[in-house]
Design a protein around this motif. Structure first.
Motif, PDB file in Angstrom:
ATOM      1  N   PHE A   1     -18.826 -24.209  20.323  1.00 46.52           N
ATOM      2  CA  PHE A   1     -18.689 -23.396  19.910  1.00 46.52           C
ATOM      3  C   PHE A   1     -18.299 -22.659  18.633  1.00 46.52           C
ATOM      4  O   PHE A   1     -19.097 -23.951  18.080  1.00 46.52           O
ATOM      5  CB  PHE A   1     -16.650 -23.933  20.877  1.00 46.52           C
ATOM      6  CG  PHE A   1     -16.676 -25.053  19.909  1.00 46.52           C
ATOM      7  CD1 PHE A   1     -16.466 -25.064  18.665  1.00 46.52           C
ATOM      8  CD2 PHE A   1     -16.262 -26.666  20.747  1.00 46.52           C
ATOM      9  CE1 PHE A   1     -15.304 -26.084  17.871  1.00 46.52           C
ATOM     10  CE2 PHE A   1     -16.462 -27.194  20.022  1.00 46.52           C
ATOM     11  CZ  PHE A   1     -15.673 -27.375  18.463  1.00 46.52           C
ATOM     12  N   TRP A   7     -12.396 -22.408  16.541  1.00 45.10           N
ATOM     13  CA  TRP A   7     -12.175 -23.054  17.756  1.00 45.10           C
ATOM     14  C   TRP A   7     -11.913 -24.723  17.336  1.00 45.10           C
ATOM     15  O   TRP A   7     -11.627 -25.634  18.204  1.00 45.10           O
ATOM     16  CB  TRP A   7     -12.618 -22.641  18.729  1.00 45.10           C
ATOM     17  CG  TRP A   7     -12.811 -21.535  19.573  1.00 45.10           C
ATOM     18  CD1 TRP A   7     -13.259 -20.160  19.437  1.00 45.10           C
ATOM     19  CD2 TRP A   7     -11.337 -21.246  20.321  1.00 45.10           C
ATOM     20  NE1 TRP A   7     -12.760 -18.943  19.271  1.00 45.10           N
ATOM     21  CE2 TRP A   7     -11.926 -19.627  20.565  1.00 45.10           C
ATOM     22  CE3 TRP A   7     -10.256 -22.035  20.846  1.00 45.10           C
ATOM     23  CZ2 TRP A   7     -10.941 -19.253  21.344  1.00 45.10           C
ATOM     24  CZ3 TRP A   7      -9.821 -21.036  21.359  1.00 45.10           C
ATOM     25  CH2 TRP A   7      -9.018 -20.005  21.526  1.00 45.10           C
ATOM     26  N   SER A  64      -5.246 -19.743  24.877  1.00 45.40           N
ATOM     27  CA  SER A  64      -6.377 -20.463  24.062  1.00 45.40           C
ATOM     28  C   SER A  64      -6.181 -22.035  24.536  1.00 45.40           C
ATOM     29  O   SER A  64      -7.202 -22.643  25.161  1.00 45.40           O
ATOM     30  CB  SER A  64      -5.491 -21.098  22.972  1.00 45.40           C
ATOM     31  OG  SER A  64      -5.563 -20.137  21.564  1.00 45.40           O
ATOM     32  N   LEU A 121     -10.000 -22.568  27.003  1.00 48.21           N
ATOM     33  CA  LEU A 121      -9.985 -23.752  25.810  1.00 48.21           C
ATOM     34  C   LEU A 121     -11.416 -25.135  27.641  1.00 48.21           C
ATOM     35  O   LEU A 121     -11.855 -25.211  27.718  1.00 48.21           O
ATOM     36  CB  LEU A 121      -9.700 -25.006  25.327  1.00 48.21           C
ATOM     37  CG  LEU A 121      -9.959 -24.203  23.686  1.00 48.21           C
ATOM     38  CD1 LEU A 121      -8.675 -25.021  23.243  1.00 48.21           C
ATOM     39  CD2 LEU A 121     -10.951 -24.781  23.089  1.00 48.21           C
TER      40      LEU A 121
END
Length: 240
Positions: free
Chosen positions: A108, A113, A186, A190
């Motif tokens: 990532f 992030w 988010s 993830l």
């Protein structure tokens, strides 16, 4: 379909997931958690893997880590898998496979992030209802980042250092960020990338990864390829 080769560029962090076989427990008591952390510490040092965050759950492990050498991540996880499985099988009086195949990892963009990935990992026990506050989780790196107790093998990422000029300021601001929590979008993003293994970042970040030319960085579009008509021939393949 053949699985894609693992994508683990040197210097870029990854969100790592390792599950127990058939989601069976891999930790039965405090000694097991402590032994795994010892295996993690030794293997990461031996194979030059920077550990930024971790969370040990009864049937799986989450890490945020950056490989400093080409095979740092794979070699670290292989070493942990072998060492811990031998210990656990002996301690639990069992035989057979402990882990669910190979671990999953998603590279990532740390600029966007890193802190969300750390919060995602360290908030695992709270989301599972095992504890009500992250500081109550003895088996994650939250207590390190919040200034409750130091974990000597955690390598603080520059995104964490940017939270303040002093340890107290960084720890206080991290606690505030953790209290704010992750947005639902988010969290979903993830979770999706942790399980799928696809790299996470914006178009520019993915394009940069793609130029390395080792493998695809995004899944192929679903459905009929663009430009193909029913009963017709496939279009010529693109340069990508």
């Amino acid at each position: 379909m053949a699985r894609l080769p693992r994508f683990s560029p040197t210097g870029l962090p990854a969100l790592v997931l390792q599950r127990g076989n058939n989601r069976q427990p891999v930790f039965l008591g405090p000694d097991d958690y402590l032994h795994y952390l010892d295996c993690l510490r030794m293997a990461a040092r031996e194979h030059d893997l920077a550990i930024h965050a971790y969370a040990l759950r009864p049937n799986h492990v989450h890490l945020v880590a950056t490989p400093r050498q080409a095979d740092s991540l794979s070699l670290t996880m292989q070493a942990i898998g072998r060492r811990y499985a031998r210990y656990f099988n002996r301690a639990a009086g069992r035989t057979g496979t402990l882990w669910d195949g190979r671990f999953r990892s998603a590279v990532f963009d740390p600029a966007a992030w890193m802190l969300p990935a750390m919060l995602y990992v360290e908030g695992n026990a709270v989301r599972a209802g095992e504890v009500t506050q992250p500081e109550a989780d003895r088996w994650s790196s939250y207590r390190h980042h919040a200034g409750i107790e130091a974990s000597p093998f955690v390598s603080d990422h520059s995104a964490y250092w940017a939270l303040g000029n002093t340890p107290f300021e960084r720890q206080s601001n991290y606690r505030s960020v953790a209290a704010d929590g992750l947005s639902s979008s988010s969290l979903a993003t993830l979770r999706s990338h942790a399980h799928s293994g696809w790299p996470l970042g914006d178009a520019a970040f993915l394009a940069q990864l793609e130029r390395q030319g080792t493998r695809r960085v995004q899944p192929l579009p679903k459905g009929r390829p663009a430009g193909r008509s029913a009963g017709g021939a496939d279009p010529e393949p693109s340069a990508a």
